[in-house]
Design an enzyme around this catalytic site. Sequence first.
Site, PDB file in Angstrom:
ATOM      1  N   ASP A  40       0.840  -1.206   0.000  1.00 30.11           N
ATOM      2  CA  ASP A  40       0.000   0.000   0.000  1.00 30.11           C
ATOM      3  C   ASP A  40       0.875   1.256   0.000  1.00 30.11           C
ATOM      4  O   ASP A  40       2.072   1.210   0.347  1.00 30.11           O
ATOM      5  CB  ASP A  40      -0.956   0.016   1.201  1.00 30.11           C
ATOM      6  CG  ASP A  40      -0.236   0.004   2.551  1.00 30.11           C
ATOM      7  OD1 ASP A  40       0.814  -0.663   2.653  1.00 30.11           O
ATOM      8  OD2 ASP A  40      -0.708   0.677   3.484  1.00 30.11           O
ATOM      9  N   ASP A  51       8.774   4.173  -1.316  1.00 26.25           N
ATOM     10  CA  ASP A  51       8.155   3.638  -0.090  1.00 26.25           C
ATOM     11  C   ASP A  51       6.918   2.829  -0.465  1.00 26.25           C
ATOM     12  O   ASP A  51       5.838   3.370  -0.513  1.00 26.25           O
ATOM     13  CB  ASP A  51       7.807   4.788   0.853  1.00 26.25           C
ATOM     14  CG  ASP A  51       7.261   4.315   2.173  1.00 26.25           C
ATOM     15  OD1 ASP A  51       7.313   3.104   2.450  1.00 26.25           O
ATOM     16  OD2 ASP A  51       6.771   5.160   2.944  1.00 26.25           O
ATOM     17  N   GLU A  99       0.050  -0.927   5.873  1.00 30.81           N
ATOM     18  CA  GLU A  99       1.155  -0.453   6.709  1.00 30.81           C
ATOM     19  C   GLU A  99       1.019   1.043   6.905  1.00 30.81           C
ATOM     20  O   GLU A  99       1.232   1.564   7.995  1.00 30.81           O
ATOM     21  CB  GLU A  99       2.507  -0.765   6.050  1.00 30.81           C
ATOM     22  CG  GLU A  99       3.702  -0.647   7.010  1.00 30.81           C
ATOM     23  CD  GLU A  99       4.238   0.776   7.145  1.00 30.81           C
ATOM     24  OE1 GLU A  99       4.916   1.066   8.137  1.00 30.81           O
ATOM     25  OE2 GLU A  99       3.980   1.623   6.267  1.00 30.81           O
ATOM     26  N   GLU A 102      11.847  -1.082   4.184  1.00 30.61           N
ATOM     27  CA  GLU A 102      11.509   0.339   4.341  1.00 30.61           C
ATOM     28  C   GLU A 102      12.692   1.213   3.914  1.00 30.61           C
ATOM     29  O   GLU A 102      13.854   0.847   4.110  1.00 30.61           O
ATOM     30  CB  GLU A 102      11.167   0.650   5.805  1.00 30.61           C
ATOM     31  CG  GLU A 102       9.838   0.088   6.276  1.00 30.61           C
ATOM     32  CD  GLU A 102       8.624   0.740   5.636  1.00 30.61           C
ATOM     33  OE1 GLU A 102       8.787   1.755   4.919  1.00 30.61           O
ATOM     34  OE2 GLU A 102       7.516   0.224   5.844  1.00 30.61           O
TER      35      GLU A 102
HETATM   36 ZN   LIG Z   1       6.881   2.307   4.091  1.00 31.70          ZN
END
Ligand SMILES: [Zn+2]
Length: 387
Positions: free
Chosen positions: A72, A103, A139, A168
């Site tokens: 997401d 990201d 997330e 990440e």
């Molecule tokens: Zn992230």
Amino acid sequence: MTKAHSPTVELASQLVSRASVTPEDAGCQPLLAERLEALGFDSYWLPVGDVSNLLCLRGAKGPLLLFLGHTDVVPAGDSDKWRSAPFDPQIRDGKLYGRGSADMKGSIAAFISACERLLEGGEGLPGNLRIGVLLTSDEEGPAVDGVRAVAKTLCDLTGPIDWCLVGEPSSEQSLGDSIRVGRRGSLSGEITIEGKQGHVAYPDLADNPLHRLAPVLHTLAETHWDDGTEDFPPTTLQITGIDTDTDERNVIPGRARARFNLRFSPALDADGIRQRIEALLADHAEQAEITWIHSADPFSAPAGPLREAVMAAVEEINGQTPRPNTAGGTSDGRFIAPLGAEVVELGPVNASIHQVDEHVATKDLDDLSAIYQAIITRLAQHSPEPS
Ligand SMILES: [Zn+2]
């Protein structure tokens, strides 16, 4: 796109073109499952409510390396401000632009392509390593129906998780300059103080709740919470909002409210912080209420084989020594660390994440994939051959 790009960049672009704003997955996970199944992974679909969660596992024996990621993304914000549409992946000046490119669709693509180079038709891995990929579409949002929800049942499918590599975006100036070996805790509070509304010219007939709130906020902002720990910077508090029930120049409000958030080190715990702030509030206002949202406890991983492999792989591929640290926001690693795994986060440069014109250097994606490949190889060499 006009010219051919690496499999990593191609896959990252395909993922960016799927507008997977939390909790939507928009077809990212089925695409990734298909790629991994072709390499001998088994897929387990673990949906919770609107959230898609996918676990792919390969190998029957040996220690487990779990790659953790989210498909997401945060909303695009004002699409008109983007140079190219947020979900239309574009490559300009060696950078892939699009929401989620940094990201963290880029790192997911880098991990998948690393697995493909290692496993496709080749001799397989040395040693006896199992590889898992756990993906969620929750997330960036409430993070309730994602990894938090599936962590409970995860170990039934995986057995013990030895190492968890989180994709990440941990890098700051250049790829691999910084890796995360833990994260701070997060605690939010909202204070409401009731007073008595009135005319500003007749303060004796009113009770101004802002005058009680202001010293509380002043103390919160000035407090030295702790000195941090060896791995963690000191705890910080930020006031994030103040409002009242009126918006007039000549009215004393009847109610005042303030919000704040703490990022705290393991030197403190959430209960202790709550007690300190509730005592402070009681000193200043009788008719006060406070509500709390405790979204994360701090976690940190002691140095182990994963950190060693990550440090060595970054040095091997781009010649720099990463700085292990615990800065940044929370991550889903907090749900895997309590399962006993060594958790390390390594991903691309985070300078543009959640911003307009989010982007990642295509060279960084290719280097990241090479680094992930070197990490897998090192951990496989670390894992005993089947006897
Ligand atoms: Zn992230």
